[in-house]
Design an enzyme around this catalytic site. Structure first.
Site, short mmCIF file in Angstrom:
data_model
loop_
_atom_site.label_atom_id
_atom_site.label_comp_id
_atom_site.label_asym_id
_atom_site.label_seq_id
_atom_site.Cartn_x
_atom_site.Cartn_y
_atom_site.Cartn_z
N SER A 10 24.31 38.23 36.60
CA SER A 10 25.07 38.98 35.60
C SER A 10 24.23 39.58 34.49
O SER A 10 24.58 40.61 33.93
CB SER A 10 26.17 38.10 35.01
OG SER A 10 25.63 36.90 34.49
N HIS A 12 29.77 40.40 40.28
CA HIS A 12 29.20 41.72 39.96
C HIS A 12 28.91 42.56 41.19
O HIS A 12 28.28 43.60 41.10
CB HIS A 12 27.94 41.56 39.11
CG HIS A 12 28.25 41.02 37.76
ND1 HIS A 12 28.71 41.81 36.72
CD2 HIS A 12 28.25 39.76 37.29
CE1 HIS A 12 28.94 41.06 35.66
NE2 HIS A 12 28.67 39.81 35.98
N LYS A 22 36.47 42.48 36.85
CA LYS A 22 35.37 43.42 36.64
C LYS A 22 35.66 44.74 37.36
O LYS A 22 36.45 45.53 36.85
CB LYS A 22 34.07 42.75 37.00
CG LYS A 22 33.78 41.69 35.92
CD LYS A 22 32.65 40.79 36.12
CE LYS A 22 32.55 39.88 34.89
NZ LYS A 22 32.06 38.55 35.20
C1 LIG Z 1 32.32 37.32 34.60
C2 LIG Z 1 31.79 36.31 35.53
C3 LIG Z 1 32.55 35.21 35.91
C4 LIG Z 1 33.87 34.89 35.29
O1 LIG Z 1 34.86 35.79 35.69
P1 LIG Z 1 36.11 36.07 34.72
O2 LIG Z 1 37.14 36.61 35.65
O3 LIG Z 1 35.64 37.05 33.70
O4 LIG Z 1 36.50 34.78 34.13
C5 LIG Z 1 32.01 34.35 36.86
N1 LIG Z 1 30.79 34.57 37.39
C6 LIG Z 1 30.04 35.62 37.04
C7 LIG Z 1 28.70 35.81 37.66
C8 LIG Z 1 30.50 36.51 36.08
O5 LIG Z 1 29.74 37.52 35.68
#
Ligand SMILES: *Cc1c(COP(=O)(O)O)cnc(C)c1O
Length: 394
Positions: free
Chosen positions: A188, A216, A247
């Site tokens: 991330s 991602h 995302k």
């Molecule tokens: C954003 C993210 C999460 C968490 O997801 P949310 O739906 O925002 O709670 C988990 N793992 C990674 C690698 C992330 O970037």
């Protein structure tokens, strides 16, 4: 009486003021910007327009009319909130359909949705391993994975980033009952990818379960947006696929995909499923609409990658050092927190929001600007952002 209690309570929290001052002194103070618009390429802050290079709304679906309508329709049909855990109040047709479509997207038998990706990671890791077991976790994994590891009570082996030799040595060293290997697919804060082919091979040879976080990569990699596992032809070869709809899919929620047995087990043992109210119908309806738009308009993914490449190449052409990566994250490492904050403030003054990422989100000494664009960016907007960044850095 009541007043005296209030005073006592206030003073019991006095330590927080000192703690905040310490955070400030380390240049680690964080401020939330209030925005008066959806997270598109342009956002409105205090009446002024800014380019936002900090959103993970990769396909620009969060404000897409069909996605917004999908949320509205699900709310009209099934309510604003789910009311309870699905074990108590059942699953609506949109919940069932979203799980079916997410499983198909990543090539798994079935899937289970959670209120967030954070919750999906924490609950699943805790359900899969306990104090007789061992976890093997990349040092740059997301905080939700780290928290899941801690909560599980398992012995945790944190290995050097993407280093399969170190990982294999750790796998050999343990006498644990069950082994769980866990890694982000696209990291991330780095934007680089895990050595997935090697991880699949190691898991098979050492009898370990393999869990991959595609947060991602969903919607970003793979010809249909199925993630890095799909891009590498590894769909169906990963025991536990985790993803988020918060995302690229522009909504909110997380999911786990895998075998029927895995998902059935999680319905019993994943505390974030059992004890959490089901995802709200509008979020689920929005995610379904986003999947439909994504299937119909694969060019969104190509736009995202082209805009990201334009950003990356233009900065690199100007001699700005970036971390390498194939996905949609462009990290520009600056070093100390204060320096990163200063650059962020400079570009902000010129109309670009590029958040400074500091510890604990990244290791000490690697504070950075983490730049993301979306499919909704025009080339002109990317070029403008590049010019502003270059001015601020030189
Ligand atoms: C954003 C993210 C999460 C968490 O997801 P949310 O739906 O925002 O709670 C988990 N793992 C990674 C690698 C992330 O970037």
């Amino acid at each position: 009486m009541i007043n005296r209690e209030r005073v006592a309570r206030a003073s019991a929290l006095d330590w927080i003021g000192a703690e905040l001052e310490a955070i400030e002194a380390l240049d680690l103070r964080r401020v939330v910007v209030n925005i008066d618009s959806p997270p598109g390429p342009e956002v409105v802050v205090e009446g002024r327009r800014f380019l936002l290079l900090g959103s993970n709304n990769y396909l620009d679906l969060a404000r897409h009319p069909e996605v917004v309508a999908g949320a509205g329709q699900a709310a009209a049909e099934f309510g604003a909130g789910a009311g309870a855990s699905r074990l108590l109040s059942g699953a609506t047709p949109v919940h069932v359909q979203l799980e079916r479509e997410l499983a198909a997207l990543v090539g798994a038998e079935t899937a289970l949705i959670f209120s967030s990706g954070y919750l999906a990671n924490v609950s699943t890791i805790q359900a899969l391993v306990g104090d007789r077991d061992a976890i093997f976790s990349d040092e740059l994994n997301h905080a939700s994975i780290i928290d899941g590891c801690r909560l599980s009570g398992a012995e945790v082996h944190v290995y050097a980033h993407a280093n399969v030799e170190v990982l294999e040595a750790a796998l050999i060293s343990t006498r644990a009952r069950r082994k769980l290997m866990v890694s982000d697919s696209v990291f991330s804060m780095e934007g680089d990818s895990a050595p997935l082919v090697e991880l699949v091979d190691l898991a098979r040879r050492h009898g370990a379960m393999l869990m991959i976080d595609e947060s991602h990569a969903i919607g970003v990699l793979g010809s249909q947006g199925g993630g890095l596992t799909a891009a590498l032809g590894l769909a169906g070869r990963i025991d536990v696929v985790m993803g988020t709809v918060s995302k690229a899919l522009g909504s909110a929620g997380g999911f786990i995909a895998g075998s029927e047995a895995l998902i059935d087990y999680l319905r019993h043992r994943a505390r974030g499923f059992v004890f959490d109210t089901a995802p709200a119908p509008p979020a689920v309806g929005a995610a379904l609409a986003a999947l439909a738009v994504m299937r119909r308009e694969p060019e969104r993914r190509l736009h995202l990658l082209a805009r990201t490449d334009r950003l990356r190449s233009a900065l690199a052409a100007d001699g700005i050092a970036l971390l390498a990566g194939e996905a949609a994250i462009v990290p520009l490492v600056i070093g100390e927190p204060q320096a990163a904050v200063e650059v962020a403030a400079k570009v902000r003054a010129r109309g670009v929001i590029a958040p400074a990422i500091r510890p604990p989100s990244v290791p000490a000494g690697t504070s950075r600007l983490r730049l993301t664009v979306s499919a909704g960016f025009t080339e002109l907007q990317v070029d403008h952002a590049v010019n502003v960044m270059i001015e601020a850095l030189t």
